[in-house]
Design a protein around this motif. Structure first.
Motif, short mmCIF file in Angstrom:
data_model
loop_
_atom_site.label_atom_id
_atom_site.label_comp_id
_atom_site.label_asym_id
_atom_site.label_seq_id
_atom_site.Cartn_x
_atom_site.Cartn_y
_atom_site.Cartn_z
N GLY A 35 0.82 -1.21 0.00
CA GLY A 35 0.00 0.00 0.00
C GLY A 35 0.85 1.26 0.00
N LEU A 36 1.96 1.24 0.72
CA LEU A 36 2.85 2.40 0.73
C LEU A 36 3.41 2.66 -0.66
CD1 LEU A 36 4.37 4.61 2.26
CD2 LEU A 36 6.14 2.90 2.77
N VAL A 37 3.86 1.60 -1.33
CA VAL A 37 4.40 1.75 -2.68
C VAL A 37 3.31 2.24 -3.64
CG1 VAL A 37 5.45 0.54 -4.63
CG2 VAL A 37 6.19 0.01 -2.29
N VAL A 38 2.14 1.65 -3.55
CA VAL A 38 1.04 2.06 -4.44
C VAL A 38 0.67 3.52 -4.17
CG1 VAL A 38 -1.41 1.69 -4.96
CG2 VAL A 38 0.15 -0.27 -4.78
N GLY A 39 0.59 3.89 -2.90
CA GLY A 39 0.26 5.28 -2.57
C GLY A 39 1.30 6.25 -3.12
N LEU A 40 2.57 5.93 -2.92
CA LEU A 40 3.63 6.83 -3.39
C LEU A 40 3.68 6.93 -4.90
CD1 LEU A 40 6.49 5.97 -0.87
CD2 LEU A 40 5.04 8.02 -0.92
N HIS A 41 3.24 5.89 -5.59
CA HIS A 41 3.30 5.94 -7.05
C HIS A 41 2.30 6.94 -7.63
CE1 HIS A 41 -0.29 3.81 -8.55
NE2 HIS A 41 0.20 3.93 -9.76
N PHE A 42 1.30 7.33 -6.84
CA PHE A 42 0.36 8.34 -7.32
C PHE A 42 0.99 9.72 -7.40
CE2 PHE A 42 -2.99 5.28 -6.42
CZ PHE A 42 -3.91 5.58 -7.41
N LEU A 43 2.04 9.96 -6.63
CA LEU A 43 2.65 11.29 -6.61
C LEU A 43 3.25 11.67 -7.97
CD1 LEU A 43 4.14 11.26 -3.02
CD2 LEU A 43 1.93 12.12 -3.79
N LEU A 66 1.76 3.98 6.26
CA LEU A 66 2.79 4.20 7.28
C LEU A 66 2.24 4.00 8.68
CD1 LEU A 66 4.72 7.29 5.87
CD2 LEU A 66 5.60 4.97 6.21
N ALA A 67 1.01 4.42 8.90
CA ALA A 67 0.39 4.20 10.22
C ALA A 67 0.26 2.71 10.51
CB ALA A 67 -0.97 4.88 10.28
N ALA A 68 -0.09 1.93 9.49
CA ALA A 68 -0.18 0.48 9.67
C ALA A 68 1.19 -0.14 9.89
CB ALA A 68 -0.87 -0.17 8.47
N LEU A 69 2.17 0.33 9.15
CA LEU A 69 3.52 -0.23 9.27
C LEU A 69 4.17 0.09 10.61
CD1 LEU A 69 4.86 0.51 5.68
CD2 LEU A 69 4.49 -1.76 6.70
N THR A 70 3.84 1.23 11.18
CA THR A 70 4.46 1.64 12.44
C THR A 70 3.68 1.17 13.66
OG1 THR A 70 3.35 3.78 12.39
CG2 THR A 70 5.56 3.66 11.43
N GLY A 71 2.54 0.55 13.45
CA GLY A 71 1.78 0.01 14.58
C GLY A 71 0.89 1.01 15.27
N THR A 72 0.69 2.17 14.70
CA THR A 72 -0.13 3.19 15.37
C THR A 72 -1.63 2.97 15.19
OG1 THR A 72 0.07 4.64 13.46
CG2 THR A 72 1.67 4.95 15.23
N LEU A 73 -2.02 1.94 14.43
CA LEU A 73 -3.45 1.68 14.21
C LEU A 73 -4.02 0.64 15.16
CD1 LEU A 73 -3.60 1.69 10.30
CD2 LEU A 73 -4.08 3.56 11.88
N GLY A 74 -3.21 0.10 16.04
CA GLY A 74 -3.71 -0.86 17.00
C GLY A 74 -3.75 -2.28 16.47
N SER A 75 -4.42 -3.15 17.20
CA SER A 75 -4.41 -4.58 16.88
C SER A 75 -5.19 -4.93 15.62
CB SER A 75 -4.95 -5.39 18.07
OG SER A 75 -6.29 -5.00 18.33
N SER A 76 -6.15 -4.12 15.26
CA SER A 76 -6.91 -4.38 14.03
C SER A 76 -6.39 -3.51 12.89
CB SER A 76 -8.39 -4.14 14.27
OG SER A 76 -8.60 -2.84 14.75
N PHE A 77 -5.06 -3.37 12.82
CA PHE A 77 -4.45 -2.46 11.87
C PHE A 77 -4.74 -2.82 10.42
CE2 PHE A 77 -1.26 -5.70 12.21
CZ PHE A 77 -0.64 -5.75 10.96
N LEU A 78 -4.88 -4.11 10.12
CA LEU A 78 -5.15 -4.48 8.73
C LEU A 78 -6.54 -4.04 8.28
CD1 LEU A 78 -3.47 -7.97 8.24
CD2 LEU A 78 -2.80 -5.78 7.27
N ALA A 79 -7.50 -4.13 9.17
CA ALA A 79 -8.86 -3.67 8.83
C ALA A 79 -8.88 -2.16 8.65
CB ALA A 79 -9.85 -4.09 9.91
N GLY A 86 -9.15 1.85 0.88
CA GLY A 86 -10.38 1.80 0.08
C GLY A 86 -11.03 3.16 -0.01
N THR A 87 -11.07 3.86 1.09
CA THR A 87 -11.67 5.19 1.10
C THR A 87 -10.89 6.15 0.20
OG1 THR A 87 -12.53 4.87 3.33
CG2 THR A 87 -12.30 7.15 2.56
N VAL A 91 -12.72 7.73 -3.09
CA VAL A 91 -12.88 9.18 -3.19
C VAL A 91 -12.25 9.67 -4.49
CG1 VAL A 91 -12.15 11.38 -2.18
CG2 VAL A 91 -13.13 9.60 -0.72
N THR A 92 -11.10 9.12 -4.84
CA THR A 92 -10.44 9.49 -6.09
C THR A 92 -11.29 9.09 -7.29
OG1 THR A 92 -8.29 9.24 -5.05
CG2 THR A 92 -8.34 9.27 -7.46
N VAL A 93 -11.83 7.89 -7.27
CA VAL A 93 -12.67 7.42 -8.38
C VAL A 93 -13.88 8.34 -8.55
CG1 VAL A 93 -14.24 5.57 -9.09
CG2 VAL A 93 -11.95 5.02 -8.28
#
Length: 114
Positions: A35-43, A66-79, A86-87, A91-93
Motif C-alpha cells: 500500500g505504501l508503494v502504491v500510494g507513493l506511485h500516485f505522486l 505508514l500508520a499500519a507499518l508503524t503500529g499506530t493503528l492498534g491490533s486491528s491495523f489491517l482492517a 479503500g476510502t 474518493v479518487t474514483v
C-alpha cells in the motif's frame, strides 16, 4: 515515458517491500508495505497526467500505510489499513468520474485543471 518509469519503479519497489517483509518474518506487514508503494506511485502520476487529486490520493494512501507499518493503528491495523486505502481510492474514483471531461482535457494539455 513518465508512466513507464513510474510503473517500473512501482513494480521493483513492491517486489523489494514483499521480500523485506518475508525475510523479516513479517507477513502481517506485506499489504501495508504494498500500500505504501502504491500510494507513493500516485505522486509522480499526478504530474504525468496533470491530476492534482492524485497528490491527495498518494498522500492519504501513504499516510494510512505508514500508520499500519508503524503500529499506530492498534491490533486491528489491517482492517483500518484496508478501510483507509479503500476510502482514498474510492474518493479518487468519484472525483475522477465527476470531473472526467476536465481531467481528460487537462491530461492532453487542452486546459488547466484547477
Amino acid at each position: 515515458l513518465g508512466l513507464r518509469w513510474s510503473a517500473l519503479a512501482q513494480s521493483l519497489f513492491v517486489v523489494l517491500a514483499v521480500y523485506l517483509c518475508l525475510r523479516n518474518d513479517r507477513r502481517d506487514l506485506v499489504w501495508p508495505a504494498i500500500g505504501l508503494v502504491v500510494g507513493l506511485h500516485f505522486l509522480p502520476l499526478g504530474r504525468v497526467f496533470r491530476v492534482p487529486a492524485y497528490y491527495a490520493t498518494g498522500s492519504a494512501a501513504a499516510a494510512v500505510s505508514l500508520a499500519a507499518l508503524t503500529g499506530t493503528l492498534g491490533s486491528s491495523f489491517l482492517a483500518v489499513f484496508a478501510a483507509g486505502m479503500g476510502t482514498a481510492m474510492w474518493v479518487t474514483v468519484i472525483y475522477l468520474l465527476r470531473n472526467a471531461d476536465r481531467v481528460a482535457a487537462a491530461g492532453i494539455g487542452a486546459a488547466p485543471l484547477v
